[in-house]
Design a protein around this motif. Structure first.
Motif, short mmCIF file in Angstrom:
data_model
loop_
_atom_site.label_atom_id
_atom_site.label_comp_id
_atom_site.label_asym_id
_atom_site.label_seq_id
_atom_site.Cartn_x
_atom_site.Cartn_y
_atom_site.Cartn_z
N SER A 34 -14.39 -10.30 -6.62
CA SER A 34 -13.06 -10.60 -6.08
C SER A 34 -12.04 -10.80 -7.21
O SER A 34 -10.89 -10.33 -7.11
N GLN A 35 -12.43 -11.46 -8.28
CA GLN A 35 -11.52 -11.69 -9.40
C GLN A 35 -11.14 -10.37 -10.08
O GLN A 35 -9.99 -10.17 -10.47
N HIS A 36 -12.09 -9.45 -10.22
CA HIS A 36 -11.79 -8.15 -10.82
C HIS A 36 -10.81 -7.36 -9.96
O HIS A 36 -9.87 -6.75 -10.46
N VAL A 37 -11.02 -7.39 -8.63
CA VAL A 37 -10.12 -6.66 -7.73
C VAL A 37 -8.73 -7.27 -7.78
O VAL A 37 -7.71 -6.55 -7.84
N ALA A 38 -8.65 -8.60 -7.77
CA ALA A 38 -7.34 -9.27 -7.83
C ALA A 38 -6.63 -8.97 -9.14
O ALA A 38 -5.41 -8.72 -9.17
N ALA A 39 -7.38 -8.96 -10.25
CA ALA A 39 -6.77 -8.64 -11.54
C ALA A 39 -6.27 -7.21 -11.57
O ALA A 39 -5.20 -6.92 -12.15
N LEU A 40 -7.00 -6.27 -10.98
CA LEU A 40 -6.58 -4.87 -10.95
C LEU A 40 -5.30 -4.72 -10.12
O LEU A 40 -4.41 -3.94 -10.47
N GLN A 41 -5.19 -5.47 -9.05
CA GLN A 41 -3.96 -5.43 -8.25
C GLN A 41 -2.77 -5.94 -9.05
O GLN A 41 -1.66 -5.40 -8.96
N ARG A 42 -3.00 -6.97 -9.87
CA ARG A 42 -1.91 -7.47 -10.72
C ARG A 42 -1.53 -6.43 -11.77
O ARG A 42 -0.34 -6.23 -12.08
N GLU A 43 -2.52 -5.78 -12.37
CA GLU A 43 -2.25 -4.76 -13.39
C GLU A 43 -1.44 -3.60 -12.83
O GLU A 43 -0.54 -3.09 -13.48
N THR A 44 -1.80 -3.17 -11.62
CA THR A 44 -1.13 -2.00 -11.04
C THR A 44 0.14 -2.35 -10.31
O THR A 44 1.00 -1.49 -10.09
N GLY A 45 0.27 -3.63 -9.87
CA GLY A 45 1.41 -4.01 -9.04
C GLY A 45 1.31 -3.44 -7.65
O GLY A 45 2.33 -3.29 -6.95
N LEU A 46 0.07 -3.12 -7.21
CA LEU A 46 -0.17 -2.50 -5.91
C LEU A 46 -1.11 -3.36 -5.08
O LEU A 46 -1.99 -4.06 -5.62
N MET A 47 -0.93 -3.30 -3.76
CA MET A 47 -1.89 -3.90 -2.85
C MET A 47 -2.96 -2.85 -2.60
O MET A 47 -2.71 -1.82 -1.97
N LEU A 48 -4.14 -3.07 -3.10
CA LEU A 48 -5.21 -2.08 -3.05
C LEU A 48 -6.16 -2.30 -1.88
O LEU A 48 -6.79 -1.34 -1.41
N VAL A 49 -6.32 -3.56 -1.43
CA VAL A 49 -7.16 -3.87 -0.28
C VAL A 49 -6.42 -4.87 0.61
O VAL A 49 -5.56 -5.62 0.14
N SER A 50 -6.80 -4.88 1.86
CA SER A 50 -6.21 -5.85 2.79
C SER A 50 -7.34 -6.53 3.56
O SER A 50 -8.41 -5.94 3.76
N ARG A 51 -7.09 -7.76 3.97
CA ARG A 51 -8.09 -8.52 4.70
C ARG A 51 -8.15 -8.02 6.15
O ARG A 51 -7.12 -7.85 6.81
N VAL A 52 -9.34 -7.83 6.65
CA VAL A 52 -9.57 -7.48 8.06
C VAL A 52 -10.69 -8.39 8.55
O VAL A 52 -11.86 -8.19 8.23
N GLY A 53 -10.31 -9.43 9.29
CA GLY A 53 -11.30 -10.42 9.71
C GLY A 53 -11.87 -11.10 8.49
O GLY A 53 -11.15 -11.60 7.62
N ARG A 54 -13.20 -11.07 8.36
CA ARG A 54 -13.85 -11.68 7.21
C ARG A 54 -14.13 -10.66 6.12
O ARG A 54 -14.70 -10.98 5.08
N GLY A 55 -13.72 -9.41 6.38
CA GLY A 55 -13.96 -8.37 5.39
C GLY A 55 -12.66 -7.83 4.82
O GLY A 55 -11.58 -8.43 4.95
N ILE A 56 -12.74 -6.66 4.17
CA ILE A 56 -11.58 -6.01 3.60
C ILE A 56 -11.64 -4.52 3.93
O ILE A 56 -12.68 -3.99 4.30
N GLU A 57 -10.49 -3.89 3.79
CA GLU A 57 -10.47 -2.43 3.85
C GLU A 57 -9.40 -1.94 2.87
O GLU A 57 -8.42 -2.65 2.60
N PRO A 58 -9.61 -0.76 2.30
CA PRO A 58 -8.65 -0.27 1.32
C PRO A 58 -7.33 0.13 1.96
O PRO A 58 -7.30 0.62 3.10
N THR A 59 -6.27 -0.11 1.24
CA THR A 59 -4.96 0.38 1.66
C THR A 59 -4.85 1.86 1.29
O THR A 59 -5.73 2.43 0.65
N ARG A 60 -3.74 2.47 1.73
CA ARG A 60 -3.54 3.87 1.36
C ARG A 60 -3.50 4.01 -0.16
O ARG A 60 -4.07 4.95 -0.74
N ALA A 61 -2.83 3.07 -0.84
CA ALA A 61 -2.78 3.12 -2.30
C ALA A 61 -4.17 2.93 -2.90
O ALA A 61 -4.55 3.58 -3.89
#
Length: 317
Positions: A34-61
């Motif tokens: 989770s920390q790696h994914v959050a850091a990558l989102q900060r680096e890119t300035g993009l929302m890469l995944v979104s929460r769906v219930g207790r899981g996640i799914e990738p955004t278009r980006a």
């Protein structure tokens, strides 16, 4: 610059479909993923995944980035393979320069060994006697005759290969051809065949040694290479004095007799650049050159006739 490791973790998340599954596949904790994914989102300035219930799914980006990551990781794998090949000497190039006598005597064995052990390596071979002044102009390995400052040259390592004494190449029926050795003074009154450029180190070395013996050679014919000079001797036009390595594979009409009183000699070195010094191909070249030099240390290996052999030939003719 994007962190490649984070890209790898993110791609694992997309492939697995969840943080927990990716963590299990990678051997990480879910928190670390989770920390790696959050850091990558900060680096890119993009929302890469979104929460769906207790899981996640990738955004278009996130999906678009994941598709590109596949190609990037493939290229990185190719790059790592290339680095491993270069480190092992399985590919790349190597430049080697050498003096003429070394070219004919040793280089075929060097190239054969490299071709067998490193079939993908590209060889750049050059014939040259001079040493380029600037290090960037020097070949990876240069087999060269010793000159002032060679062994203390900065930016390269000089490996001694051979002390190469001079021999007199004489017509087989010459009165001195059956001797074990000849002195320079015995040759002083003979017609000589020159065998090197006037500026060549080996020629200057010979002239200086003759002067120390009390005379200057009387050159009857001038040639600028050893094979041509030997051919002139074979034609009966005089004698020539040259390094023993240059007296290999003599024609039947001449013999080579060691010179003494004093014995001129040259020292042959391999000059290796630091950038290749520890690579397998360069080590193979140096090992093969040393093997060749050891083989040439024997007069018979170098093609120098001894007195008994010359006398027997004289009796046979």
């Amino acid at each position: 610059m994007l962190d490649v490791h984070r890209l790898h973790v993110f791609r694992a998340v997309i492939a697995a479909g969840s943080i927990q599954a990716a963590a299990a596949n990678l051997g990480y904790t879910p928190s670390a993923v989770s920390q790696h994914v959050a850091a990558l989102q900060r680096e890119t300035g993009l929302m890469l995944v979104s929460r769906v219930g207790r899981g996640i799914e990738p955004t278009r980006a996130g999906l678009a980035l994941a598709e590109r990551i596949d190609g990037l990781l493939d290229h990185l794998a190719d790059l790592e393979s290339l680095v491993a090949d270069l480190r092992a000497g399985r590919t790349g190039s190597l430049s080697i320069a050498y003096v003429a006598s070394v070219g004919s005597a040793w280089m075929p064995q060097v190239v054969r060994r490299l071709s067998q052990d490193f079939p993908d390596i590209r060889l750049n071979l050059h014939l040259r006697d001079d040493l380029p002044a600037h290090p960037s102009d020097r070949p990876d390995i240069q087999v060269i005759v010793e000159r002032d400052g060679l062994t203390t040259l900065s930016g390269a390592r000089a490996h001694h290969l051979l002390d190469d004494p001079y021999v007199a190449v004489l017509p087989r029926h010459h009165p001195l051809a059956g001797h074990d050795t000849v002195t320079l003074t015995q040759l002083a009154g003979e017609p000589w065949v020159d065998n090197d450029l006037a500026t060549g180190w080996c020629r200057r070395n010979l002239i200086e040694t003759c002067k120390a013996a009390g005379f200057s050679p009387r050159f009857h014919v001038e040639a600028q290479d050893y094979p041509t000079a030997i051919a002139f001797v074979d034609a009966g036009l005089g004698l020539t004095v040259l390094p023993r390595l240059g007296a290999r594979n003599l024609p039947a009409g001449v013999v080579a007799v060691p010179v003494t009183g004093p014995t001129p000699k040259r020292s042959i070195y391999a000059l290796v650049q630091p950038s290749v010094e520890n690579t397998p191909p360069a080590r193979t070249v140096l090992e093969t050159l040393r093997d060749c030099a050891r083989a040439c240390a024997s007069p018979r290996q170098a093609g120098v006739a001894d007195a008994d052999g010359a006398a027997a030939d004289n009796e046979a003719t």
